[in-house]
Design a protein around this motif. Structure first.
Motif, PDB file in Angstrom:
ATOM      1  N   ALA A  26     -12.665  22.785 -10.744  1.00 55.86           N
ATOM      2  CA  ALA A  26     -12.205  22.585  -9.266  1.00 55.86           C
ATOM      3  C   ALA A  26     -10.680  23.074  -9.031  1.00 55.86           C
ATOM      4  N   THR A  27      -9.918  22.695  -9.965  1.00 55.50           N
ATOM      5  CA  THR A  27      -8.377  23.172  -9.810  1.00 55.50           C
ATOM      6  C   THR A  27      -8.215  24.697  -9.987  1.00 55.50           C
ATOM      7  N   MET A  28      -9.093  25.169 -11.078  1.00 48.33           N
ATOM      8  CA  MET A  28      -8.998  26.609 -11.369  1.00 48.33           C
ATOM      9  C   MET A  28      -9.553  27.470 -10.118  1.00 48.33           C
ATOM     10  N   ARG A  29     -10.272  26.830  -9.328  1.00 47.96           N
ATOM     11  CA  ARG A  29     -11.178  27.860  -8.231  1.00 47.96           C
ATOM     12  C   ARG A  29      -9.967  27.433  -7.115  1.00 47.96           C
ATOM     13  N   LEU A  30      -9.464  26.336  -6.959  1.00 47.48           N
ATOM     14  CA  LEU A  30      -8.515  26.348  -5.888  1.00 47.48           C
ATOM     15  C   LEU A  30      -7.595  27.287  -6.114  1.00 47.48           C
ATOM     16  N   ALA A  31      -6.785  27.409  -7.256  1.00 47.60           N
ATOM     17  CA  ALA A  31      -5.742  28.242  -7.585  1.00 47.60           C
ATOM     18  C   ALA A  31      -5.937  29.777  -7.630  1.00 47.60           C
ATOM     19  N   SER A  37      -6.427  32.380  -0.223  1.00 49.59           N
ATOM     20  CA  SER A  37      -6.066  31.373   1.134  1.00 49.59           C
ATOM     21  C   SER A  37      -6.301  30.081   0.954  1.00 49.59           C
ATOM     22  N   ARG A  38      -7.257  29.675  -0.137  1.00 51.57           N
ATOM     23  CA  ARG A  38      -7.476  28.036  -0.452  1.00 51.57           C
ATOM     24  C   ARG A  38      -6.070  27.644  -0.901  1.00 51.57           C
ATOM     25  N   THR A  39      -5.432  28.228  -1.674  1.00 50.99           N
ATOM     26  CA  THR A  39      -4.072  27.928  -2.478  1.00 50.99           C
ATOM     27  C   THR A  39      -3.089  27.452  -1.302  1.00 50.99           C
ATOM     28  N   GLN A  40      -2.917  28.584  -0.385  1.00 53.38           N
ATOM     29  CA  GLN A  40      -1.978  28.302   0.546  1.00 53.38           C
ATOM     30  C   GLN A  40      -2.332  27.276   1.543  1.00 53.38           C
ATOM     31  N   LEU A  41      -3.538  27.125   2.110  1.00 52.35           N
ATOM     32  CA  LEU A  41      -3.943  26.178   3.083  1.00 52.35           C
ATOM     33  C   LEU A  41      -3.875  24.789   2.508  1.00 52.35           C
ATOM     34  N   HIS A  42      -4.266  24.727   1.257  1.00 59.49           N
ATOM     35  CA  HIS A  42      -4.291  23.244   0.511  1.00 59.49           C
ATOM     36  C   HIS A  42      -2.718  22.850   0.556  1.00 59.49           C
ATOM     37  N   LEU A  43      -1.785  23.893   0.092  1.00 55.83           N
ATOM     38  CA  LEU A  43      -0.288  23.472   0.056  1.00 55.83           C
ATOM     39  C   LEU A  43       0.096  22.983   1.107  1.00 55.83           C
ATOM     40  N   LEU A  44      -0.225  23.819   2.128  1.00 53.68           N
ATOM     41  CA  LEU A  44       0.304  23.602   3.698  1.00 53.68           C
ATOM     42  C   LEU A  44       0.027  21.999   4.059  1.00 53.68           C
ATOM     43  N   ARG A  45      -1.007  21.444   3.438  1.00 57.86           N
ATOM     44  CA  ARG A  45      -1.409  20.302   3.806  1.00 57.86           C
ATOM     45  C   ARG A  45      -0.466  19.100   3.037  1.00 57.86           C
ATOM     46  N   ARG A  46      -0.044  19.672   1.945  1.00 58.78           N
ATOM     47  CA  ARG A  46       0.780  18.726   0.896  1.00 58.78           C
ATOM     48  C   ARG A  46       2.308  18.293   1.498  1.00 58.78           C
ATOM     49  N   HIS A  47       2.342  17.267   2.552  1.00 65.29           N
ATOM     50  CA  HIS A  47       3.605  17.176   3.033  1.00 65.29           C
ATOM     51  C   HIS A  47       4.533  15.918   2.288  1.00 65.29           C
ATOM     52  N   PRO A  57       5.205  20.483  -1.331  1.00 62.94           N
ATOM     53  CA  PRO A  57       4.794  21.888  -1.718  1.00 62.94           C
ATOM     54  C   PRO A  57       4.703  22.522  -0.123  1.00 62.94           C
ATOM     55  N   SER A  58       4.271  21.879   0.676  1.00 64.34           N
ATOM     56  CA  SER A  58       4.119  22.553   1.968  1.00 64.34           C
ATOM     57  C   SER A  58       5.424  23.235   2.635  1.00 64.34           C
ATOM     58  N   LEU A  59       6.466  23.006   2.067  1.00 66.97           N
ATOM     59  CA  LEU A  59       7.750  23.835   2.445  1.00 66.97           C
ATOM     60  C   LEU A  59       7.658  25.303   1.989  1.00 66.97           C
ATOM     61  N   HIS A  60       6.841  25.633   0.864  1.00 64.99           N
ATOM     62  CA  HIS A  60       6.952  26.771   0.148  1.00 64.99           C
ATOM     63  C   HIS A  60       5.716  27.578   0.588  1.00 64.99           C
ATOM     64  N   ALA A  61       4.603  27.004   1.075  1.00 60.55           N
ATOM     65  CA  ALA A  61       3.271  27.578   1.640  1.00 60.55           C
ATOM     66  C   ALA A  61       3.614  28.578   2.704  1.00 60.55           C
ATOM     67  N   CYS A  72       2.408  24.298  -8.365  1.00 56.06           N
ATOM     68  CA  CYS A  72       1.326  24.251  -9.421  1.00 56.06           C
ATOM     69  C   CYS A  72       0.795  22.806  -9.386  1.00 56.06           C
ATOM     70  N   LEU A  73       1.840  21.676  -9.473  1.00 58.49           N
ATOM     71  CA  LEU A  73       1.492  20.406  -9.484  1.00 58.49           C
ATOM     72  C   LEU A  73       0.657  20.219  -8.265  1.00 58.49           C
ATOM     73  N   GLY A  74       1.002  20.590  -7.106  1.00 58.44           N
ATOM     74  CA  GLY A  74       0.529  20.356  -5.844  1.00 58.44           C
ATOM     75  C   GLY A  74      -1.146  21.065  -6.003  1.00 58.44           C
ATOM     76  N   CYS A  75      -1.363  21.953  -6.864  1.00 56.78           N
ATOM     77  CA  CYS A  75      -2.907  22.488  -6.911  1.00 56.78           C
ATOM     78  C   CYS A  75      -3.544  21.747  -7.973  1.00 56.78           C
ATOM     79  N   GLY A  76      -2.917  20.867  -8.788  1.00 57.00           N
ATOM     80  CA  GLY A  76      -3.437  20.112  -9.739  1.00 57.00           C
ATOM     81  C   GLY A  76      -3.369  20.804 -11.104  1.00 57.00           C
ATOM     82  N   LEU A  77      -2.571  21.800 -11.232  1.00 52.88           N
ATOM     83  CA  LEU A  77      -2.443  22.555 -12.490  1.00 52.88           C
ATOM     84  C   LEU A  77      -1.165  21.983 -13.306  1.00 52.88           C
ATOM     85  N   LEU A  78      -1.663  21.009 -14.388  1.00 54.56           N
ATOM     86  CA  LEU A  78      -0.914  20.044 -15.223  1.00 54.56           C
ATOM     87  C   LEU A  78      -0.727  20.871 -16.680  1.00 54.56           C
ATOM     88  N   ASP A  79      -1.683  21.614 -16.843  1.00 55.50           N
ATOM     89  CA  ASP A  79      -1.341  22.102 -18.536  1.00 55.50           C
ATOM     90  C   ASP A  79      -1.671  23.648 -18.412  1.00 55.50           C
TER      91      ASP A  79
END
Length: 872
Positions: free
Chosen positions: A541-546, A550-560, A567-571, A709-716
């Motif tokens: 699911a994390t790889m699909r998001l990244a 558009s899913r990447t940007q919209l997901h990060l825009l909600r991470r306040h 992360p929303s500061l950079h989306a 990356c952390l905001g999208c769940g990319l840890l490794d």
């Protein structure tokens, strides 16, 4: 002088002051009990220095206590805390799956390396104070070699923290460095421990024996390296093979002796001729000393005026009696110190001399690199030793001798130092190789010509690759352990394909350590397959998001947040597009001008600046018509469909940040700058590494990439993050959840000695990549892209692949071929990257511009100077 321990003890002993057969100290030459007396300071003595299962005799115990006290004294004098004893609660770990840098030797000799290791690889830099703390066990997978196990050690951590630890089970060394003497019982134990190991070593008894024979090293340096050595007359008794015959070496006169007696006339004749020879230059004194590995650290040295022939002859004859086979008596020039220019009158007092010690290590590609330069300043009329002078930097030492102007110091430094990389970085790199050798890895998707380096690197690292690839005739099918032909392009069936591939892997009996991919199209499939096989990977699911922009940007825009900055500061605001109706809605939601691109695209194919609604509709229709499926443009993600997105266009400079993450921790980050693109397109034109941004802005980019990356769940993993640096800070363009493409792996390896491919492979095996904490670039690279649509004539003549490859092999440029064929088209990716190196960005830029002009790459239609303008 060459030595494995250039900063270790050295003595200048008058002849006859002691028995030269006597040995002193377990790692400085010698046996018996340690020196009497105690070190200044106070610390606990009731610590567990005994190693369970390896009892020591009383003498060995005394030396272990001695070196533990020496360590505490060194730490205390450096203002660092006392070692904490944790040996009552053994440490557990993953033997064979973690970096273990092991040093056996005197704490005072290796303290700087140990402390640096504690910073760069916390808890993995281990100091063994006794050979009994180490054990060799046969390595079944490598007959004739042994693994080195660490049962007890002092571990080093950031801030100078140290712990006395027991390890159950023992840790397996991935790098071993021993302070080797050549005489005492402990020396012999250390030499035996270092022999025939599976892990890399920093020293061996054989190497120590060679380097401690000054005559032999001088002969080799003069003959093979063109190094200037002091004028030397050597009387050698039954010389080793390397000293026999051969061409004469400049400044070296070898007299072979078949016996030690009855040599009076020969010695007098040879010494007389040497003292009168022009080879001595303006030397006023000569030194008489013994040469051979037995005399390490106990150099019986006498200085005589050049005119005292009789005294020099008598000393040589006296020393001949002490020789054993393959040893020599040297009569050598005492080189006067360089005459340094003083402004005004020279200062009162004796003339000063500078002694420089260069600590050299071997790094990526077996290149010798300087780890540090340590200087000592003392009287110029007597031998200068490090133990009799305070350690100084090169700049301070030269300033004390009157050479303080920056330009003059730079000249001296260039002569001493060609490049710089800490010794610990070399230990970490070689440890990574040790950990990964023989690992079985499943690779999903081979890639094209731009990934040819993978197969050579895998062979170099000893990786066993098994390849899954759609093309049955791919050239890499002959370069891997196992080739599995499987269609990986149907991404709507990724979950089913992952199950089928897992069954194929099990049916073939593959015992995999990891599975990974660097090919955009295969990243989700790889995550699903890892899940099926129980191998380390980010969740699907994390790889699909990244993967979907558009899913990447919209997901990060909600991470306040928290944590902040969020992360929303950079989306960047965006809107997905699947129909003309979506386009109409998007132009009302996203501020224009904007950027339209493929949701799953790569290589900037189909990316375009759009100024208004009509341009948005026009570009959407064009892409929907021209790029419908994988067959229309293979390798850019059309197997996922041709959906698009519209995102806000942000002003600023464009940058790539290549990250290495493990367990959500940032292990490494490499920032490069991109030049202005040819609007309205966004195909890359030029690049520069390292970044020319101010350190604060560079840090902002790294943290923005890391938080996204952390905001999208990319840890490794190893990830490539594209951002723009605006006046309001970094803004995200997109995340590529795989190793950076084009030239990035090659450039980072060349400049920093860090291989992103190896790091990705280590993460795939569940291993923490062994990376230096703060790698320093060895120079600068500035490059330009070549496009078939713009450079077809040049690429077919003056800048042909053969020409560029030849210039690459001569070291005049770096050539990275990215595409196989010279086929022009409306939707194109760069054909190749051409780059030049330099000590500064300006020099690299000037060299590149000159080459581009000469090769026909630069021109009115493709103004290279404009593309490089961001790098000033």
């Amino acid at each position: 002088m060459l030595s494995l321990d250039p900063l270790g003890p050295e003595w200048d002993c008058p002849l006859g002051s002691k028995d030269l057969e006597e040995e002193e100290g377990p790692w400085g030459g010698g046996s018996g009990l340690p020196p009497p007396g105690c070190f200044p300071g106070s610390w606990r003595h009731d610590v567990g220095l005994d190693c369970k299962g390896s009892p020591e005799v009383a003498e060995a115990q005394a030396w272990t206590v001695y070196y533990y006290s020496l360590l505490q004294s060194c730490l205390q004098q450096a203002g660092l805390p006392e070692t904490q004893d944790r040996s009552q609660v053994p440490r557990t770990g993953c033997p064979g799956a973690e970096v273990t840098l092991c040093i056996l030797g005197s704490p005072s000799t290796f303290l700087s390396v140990l402390l640096e290791g504690g910073v760069q690889s916390p808890g993995n830099m281990l100091l063994c104070l006794s050979p009994a703390w180490l054990t060799k066990v046969p390595a079944p997978e490598q007959p004739g070699e042994a693994a080195l196990l660490v049962s007890k050690a002092v571990s080093f951590h950031p801030g100078g923290l140290t712990f006395l630890d027991d390890f159950v089970p023992p840790r397996r060394a991935t790098y071993f460095l021993a302070g080797l003497g050549l005489g005492s019982c402990r020396d012999r134990e250390a030499a035996e421990l270092a022999r025939d190991l599976t892990c890399p070593t920093g020293a061996s008894a054989e190497l120590a024996r060679l380097l401690e024979d000054r005559l032999l090293t001088r002969r080799l340096l003069a003959q093979q390296g063109g190094v200037v050595v002091p004028a030397t007359l050597a009387f050698t008794y039954k010389p080793p093979v390397l000293l026999r015959g051969g061409d004469a070496s400049p400044g070296l006169r070898l007299v072979e002796l078949s016996g030690k007696e009855g040599q009076e006339m020969l010695v007098k004749e040879e010494v007389g001729a040497f003292l009168l020879s022009e080879a001595l230059g303006d030397a006023l004194q000569v030194a008489v000393k013994l040469s051979g590995w037995r005399w390490r650290g106990r150099q019986a040295l006498r200085l005589y005026p050049r005119a005292e022939l009789g005294t020099v002859v008598d000393t040589v004859l006296a020393l001949l009696e002490k020789l054993e086979e393959e040893e020599s008596v040297l009569v050598e020039a005492v080189c006067p110190p360089a005459r340094l220019p003083f402004p005004g009158s020279p200062p009162p007092g004796p003339e000063l001399a500078v002694r420089m010690c260069a600590v050299v290590c071997r790094t990526q590609g077996d290149r010798p690199l300087l780890s540090k330069v340590v200087c000592g300043v003392g009287r110029g009329d007597r031998p200068l030793r490090h133990q009799s002078s305070l350690p100084l930097t090169l700049e301070v030492a030269l300033a004390q001798c009157g050479l303080g102007e920056a330009a003059q110091v730079a000249v001296v430094r260039r002569r001493v130092k060609a490049a710089a990389a800490p010794l610990v970085e070399t230990m970490l790199r070689r440890s990574a190789r040790c950990l990964m050798e023989g690992k079985q890895l499943l690779l999903i998707g081979a890639g094209g010509v731009s990934k040819k380096f993978v197969w050579e690197a895998a062979r170099d690292y000893g990786l066993k690759l098994h390849l899954v690839e759609s093309d049955p005739n791919h050239f890499a099918s002959q370069l891997v352990q196992t080739f599995i032909h499987f269609d990986v392009t149907e991404h709507q069936r990724d979950e089913e394909n992952a199950r089928l591939l897992a069954e194929l892997v099990r049916a073939r009996g593959l015992q995999l350590d990891g599975c990974f991919s660097y090919w955009d199209d295969c990243l989700v499939l790889t995550a699903l397959l890892c899940q099926e096989l129980g191998l380390p990977c980010n969740p699907p699911a994390t790889m699909r998001l990244a993967k979907q922009k558009s899913r990447t940007q919209l997901h990060l825009l909600r991470r306040h947040g928290p944590p902040w900055p969020a992360p929303s500061l950079h989306a960047v605001p965006c809107c997905p597009l699947e129909s003309e109706a979506d386009v109409e809605r998007a132009v009302r939601q996203v501020p224009l001008p904007g950027v339209m691109k493929l949701e799953f695209g790569a290589g900037a194919v189909g990316v375009r600046l759009v100024e208004d609604a009509p341009q948005c509709h026009e570009h959407f229709s064009r892409i929907a018509r021209d790029l419908q499926g994988e067959a229309d443009h293979p390798g850019i993600g059309l197997g996922w469909g041709n959906a698009m997105l519209l995102m806000e266009f942000v002003e600023g400079t464009e940058h790539d940040v290549d990250l290495v993450l493990f367990g959500g921790r940032l292990l490494g980050a490499f920032v490069s700058d991109n030049g202005p693109t040819r609007l309205p397109g966004f195909t890359e034109t030029a690049a520069c590494m390292p970044t020319g941004l101010a350190p604060e802005q560079e840090a902002q980019l790294v943290q923005a990439a890391f938080r996204c990356c952390l905001g999208c769940g990319l840890l490794d993993g190893v990830f490539n993050v594209e951002l723009k640096m605006t006046r309001a800070g970094p803004r995200l363009i997109e995340i590529n959840p795989r190793m950076g493409g084009f030239y990035l792996r090659d450039w980072i390896l060349e400049l920093y000695g860090v291989d992103l491919l190896l790091a990705a492979a280590m993460v795939a095996c569940g291993l923490r990549p062994a990376l230096p904490t703060h790698p320093r670039a060895r120079g600068h690279l500035v490059g330009v892209m070549c496009l078939v649509s713009q450079h077809l004539q040049a690429l077919s003549s003056t800048a042909s692949r053969e020409t560029l490859q030849a210039l690459h092999e001569r070291g005049l440029l770096r050539f990275n071929q990215l595409e196989e064929a010279l086929v022009p088209g409306e939707y194109e990716e760069p054909y190749c990257s051409v780059a030049c190196a330099g000590p500064t960005p300006a020099e690299a830029r000037v060299r590149l511009l000159g080459l581009c002009q000469g090769l026909g790459i630069d021109g009115p239609h493709y103004p290279v100077a404009h593309f490089l303008s961001h790098f000033k």
